[in-house]
Scaffold this active site. Structure first.
Site, mmCIF file in Angstrom:
data_model
loop_
_atom_site.group_PDB
_atom_site.id
_atom_site.type_symbol
_atom_site.label_atom_id
_atom_site.label_comp_id
_atom_site.label_asym_id
_atom_site.label_seq_id
_atom_site.Cartn_x
_atom_site.Cartn_y
_atom_site.Cartn_z
ATOM 1 N N GLU A 1 -7.753 8.409 -4.002
ATOM 2 C CA GLU A 1 -7.102 7.320 -3.278
ATOM 3 C C GLU A 1 -8.136 6.269 -2.898
ATOM 4 O OE1 GLU A 1 -4.725 8.476 0.051
ATOM 5 O OE2 GLU A 1 -2.999 8.882 -1.229
ATOM 6 N N GLN B 1 -8.863 2.803 11.303
ATOM 7 C CA GLN B 1 -8.762 4.146 11.850
ATOM 8 C C GLN B 1 -10.141 4.696 12.198
ATOM 9 O OE1 GLN B 1 -7.793 2.996 8.823
ATOM 10 N NE2 GLN B 1 -6.064 4.161 8.034
ATOM 11 N N HIS C 1 -9.644 3.268 -0.206
ATOM 12 C CA HIS C 1 -9.735 2.795 1.176
ATOM 13 C C HIS C 1 -10.643 1.577 1.166
ATOM 14 C CE1 HIS C 1 -9.028 4.257 5.516
ATOM 15 N NE2 HIS C 1 -7.876 4.221 4.885
ATOM 16 N N ASN C 2 -10.225 0.576 0.388
ATOM 17 C CA ASN C 2 -11.099 -0.550 0.069
ATOM 18 C C ASN C 2 -11.242 -1.550 1.217
ATOM 19 O OD1 ASN C 2 -11.191 0.682 -2.434
ATOM 20 N ND2 ASN C 2 -9.647 -0.665 -3.335
ATOM 21 N N HIS D 1 0.813 -1.206 0.000
ATOM 22 C CA HIS D 1 0.000 0.000 0.000
ATOM 23 C C HIS D 1 0.852 1.264 0.000
ATOM 24 C CE1 HIS D 1 -3.687 2.277 0.714
ATOM 25 N NE2 HIS D 1 -3.058 2.956 1.654
#
Length: 751
Positions: free
Chosen positions: A103, A251, A105-106, A54
């Protein structure tokens, strides 16, 4: 007690849990070779997150280099910042620049949909902020499993609530994007978030740690145990049949803290007291310190004891790996530290000096008075492993391409074609997405000129001149599965066309490349072909790639997602007052089809609907010259005020484009289908096409403009004041009946 550098020298044979951190055997040996000893546990933590797929792009770097071969000039001038920075920066004129990036965030969004999606938005917003820009809007591209699957009902509402909740709290309009469904995303949804920001040229900031003796300040939220190894490790692993193989804490976002951080950071920039800045994303402090130091002109010393903690029991390794949100790191001259702290206090933003820029080229981190990290930051941030993984064309693709949708049976009777139009309108990938978009604030800040459900979002940049930008974010994974080279180009072409139909000039792209495991040679072939497709397309269109994101390991066990190269295109419009909307506006207007329709049904929505999810054949032709010519016509027609509406033709074909144009303002139409095959006329997904409407007074001028640019044009009918979608000589559908078919699927499935 912490594992110190001195201890690492004295205990070379200590076994370390590097495999559990995702570090391969050869990578661990390489770390030892770089250091000349075994790593401390803190150093191992840093390398593990920074060398993860990543963060390091270790499987994609060799292919991404091809983007560097492209010109770095846009049609509006050179890039002010490009690939390698937090986000690309484009000069749009009048002293303004725009920065935008997408971007992924899968995987976090599958584990914890709300927080995964929310922190995806927060992370991309901070990337834009770190360039010196004020974030002014967001978009998202979302992909889920089938709409009727229970797990989709778990994931989709949480993701949408996370995107909306975080963005709405920040006061950022969500002006566009897409939502798609396919079985390959069941268990591996895609959450791609884009943010755009505006700045004056002189306000550009870069991530550099310069000036020996300058202070390193951590500001924003305190560091907690949430997200330890979150995106960096979670997004670098394949999910097993039951979910993630590893489930580190996702997160947790606090959008109100982020809003304060945005305003605080912008005031710090305005005060002229920031020498270098880096946001905290994946890999946390490991990333911020190593990236700032490696891009600067010296080293860096950081004392971890000074890092504010929400959990005082965190070990130093956890502090280094934590991906707690809403944090930034700045490099500030000593004389400006007091002013820096004063501004942070004004915004109630916690700020702490945690280190300084040093002479030399080492990143040194201490804990309880002892050195636990002593590395060359370049080896952490930029000199990780580079894998030229094997790839080959799949043996099954020839049979797939031979199984053409064009050869499948089609019923061209009026009754069957009418029923098929309603079924295509009700397909989840075509159907109305208001259930999603109504949860987003599209107009906050007062500069949204166009927003969903328009083809592209448009934002006003300058109130006095009307200067604005348009943005579209698109991918066609069905086309990309059939041919990843052409599929990537068609994804780019659709986003390019969506910007063009607003009257804006497409000038630059960003991308978010979502694929399966790089350890599968067939997946790597798909990835390589998609890169080549984008490079060749950008070269022909004359627009640069400003930056982007790669997301790999998107698969469940051995089943990868359909290759999904998501492409964001940004365009510039000199005066937003000339913008074009997609809906028919005036009864009596002529309806025209611009572009050429071919018998191209493979990969189409018609194919999926008419033949129970069938997918085979080859995608539509890509004629980039035709896309550019169409964009030139639309831009000039908008400037001259010739058009009442313009809408691109894409998923679902002409039938969907016409119906959606009618739905916007409740105005029906009467059109005669071109050609002698109504299935092809209505449902072909040939590229480089748009439906426009205009007063008859401007018809000859538009036809002349199309002839000048070589764009085929056909008058196919007119806008009516009635409530019918009339296909003259074929069939008629009540507008309300068609609208109900189009609006029903998402509310019916999701409640």
């Amino acid at each position: 007690m912490a594992d110190t550098v001195e201890n690492a020298f004295q205990t070379p044979d200590v076994e370390q849990p590097y495999a559990a951190l995702g570090v391969k055997d050869d990578e661990y040996l390489r770390i030892k070779e770089i250091l000349g000893r075994r790593p401390t546990s803190a150093e191992l933590a840093m390398y593990s997150v920074m060398w993860s797929e990543h963060c390091s792009y270790k499987s994609s770097k060799v292919h991404l280099k091809k983007f560097g071969e492209l010109s770095q000039d846009t049609p509006r001038g050179p890039l002010l910042a490009g690939i390698g920075e937090n986000a690309g920066v484009v000069d749009i004129g009048q002293g303004y620049a725009v920065t935008f990036k997408a971007e992924s965030h899968n995987h976090p969004s599958y584990v914890e949909p709300y927080q995964g999606a929310a922190t995806g938005v927060g992370g991309i917003v901070r990337d834009i902020l770190a360039m010196g820009a004020r974030p002014i809007g967001v978009m998202d591209s979302l992909r889920f499993g089938p709409l009727d699957e229970p797990d989709t009902h778990r994931v989709l509402p949480g993701v949408v609530a996370g995107v909306g909740g975080y963005g709405n709290c920040l006061g950022l309009p969500n002006v566009g994007g897409e939502v798609q469904f396919d079985p390959s995303y069941l268990g591996n949804p895609l959450v791609n978030a884009l943010c755009v920001g505006v700045l004056r040229h002189e306000d550009l900031h870069l991530a550099r740690a310069t000036g020996v003796g300058n202070q390193v300040i951590l500001f924003g939220a305190a560091t907690g145990g949430d997200g330890i190894g979150g995106a960096s490790i979670l997004a670098s692993e394949t999910f097993d049949e039951t979910g993630p193989a590893k489930r580190p804490s996702v997160q947790v976002g606090d959008p109100f803290m982020e809003k304060l951080l945005i305003e605080c950071t912008l005031e710090l920039f305005q005060a002229g007291i920031v020498n270098g800045i880096q946001d905290f994303g994946a890999a946390g402090i490991s990333c911020a310190t190593s990236e700032l130091a490696s891009a600067g002109d010296g080293g860096m010393f950081v004392n971890l004891d000074l890092v504010p903690l929400r959990d005082p029991n965190l070990a130093p390794e956890e502090i280094l790996m934590s991906e707690s949100q809403e944090r930034m790191m700045a490099v500030v001259e000593p004389a400006n530290v007091a002013r820096f702290m004063e501004i942070c206090a004004k915004w109630d933003v916690l700020a702490t000096v945690v280190g300084e820029v040093t002479d030399g080229d080492r990143l040194i981190i201490s804990w309880h008075g002892e050195t636990i990290v002593d590395v060359d930051p370049k080896t952490v941030a930029h000199e990780g492993p580079v894998y030229d993984r094997p790839y080959h064309r799949p043996g099954w693709i020839d049979a797939l391409n031979a199984d053409r949708a064009e050869d499948l049976p089609r019923d061209n009777s009026a009754y069957a074609v009418r029923a098929m139009l309603l079924r295509v309108l009700a397909h989840p990938n075509v159907a109305d997405k208001t259930w999603v978009t109504q949860q987003y604030d599209r107009y906050v800040r007062g500069n949204s000129v166009l927003a969903q459900p328009e083809d592209a979002g448009m934002l006003r940049i300058d109130e006095s001149t009307g200067l604005g930008i348009a943005l579209a974010l698109d991918a066609n994974s069905r086309f990309s599965y059939l041919n990843p080279y052409l599929g990537a180009q068609l994804s780019l072409a659709e986003a390019y066309r969506n910007v063009a139909v607003t009257g804006a000039e497409p000038v630059a792209i960003t991308d978010c490349l979502n694929f399966g495991s790089p350890e599968d040679p067939e997946v790597m072939w798909q990835f390589s072909e998609a890169i080549l497709g984008l490079v060749d397309a950008c070269r022909e269109l004359g627009i640069p790639v400003t930056g982007g994101n790669v997301s790999l390991y998107n698969q469940t066990a051995s089943t990868p997602i359909l290759p999904t190269p998501t492409v964001g295109v940004m365009g510039v419009i000199d005066d937003v007052a000339t913008r074009l909307r997609s809906g028919f506006t005036h009864p009596g207007d002529a309806v025209l089809l611009l572009g050429e329709t071919r018998e191209e049904l493979s990969g189409s929505i018609w194919e999926a609907v008419a033949h129970d999810g069938h997918l085979g054949g080859t995608p539509p032709q890509v004629v980039l010259g035709a896309e550019k010519a169409l964009a030139d016509v639309l831009g000039e027609a908008a400037r001259r005020g010739l058009l009442s509406s313009a809408h691109d033709v894409s998923e679902g074909g002409l039938g969907v484009a016409l119906a959606e144009s009618a739905f916007r303002n409740g105005l029906g139409f009467a059109v005669t289908l071109p050609g002698d095959d109504p299935t092809v006329a209505l449902f072909s997904e040939s590229a480089a096409r748009a439906v426009v409407s205009l007063s008859g007074a401007y018809l000859a001028e538009l036809e002349a403009l199309c002839a000048q640019h070589g764009v085929p044009v056909a008058r196919i009918g007119e806008v009516t004041g009635g409530g019918e979608l009339e296909f003259v000589g074929a069939f008629t559908v009540d507008l309300d009946e068609a609208r109900r078919a189009w609006e029903a699927p998402l509310p019916a499935a999701l409640g």
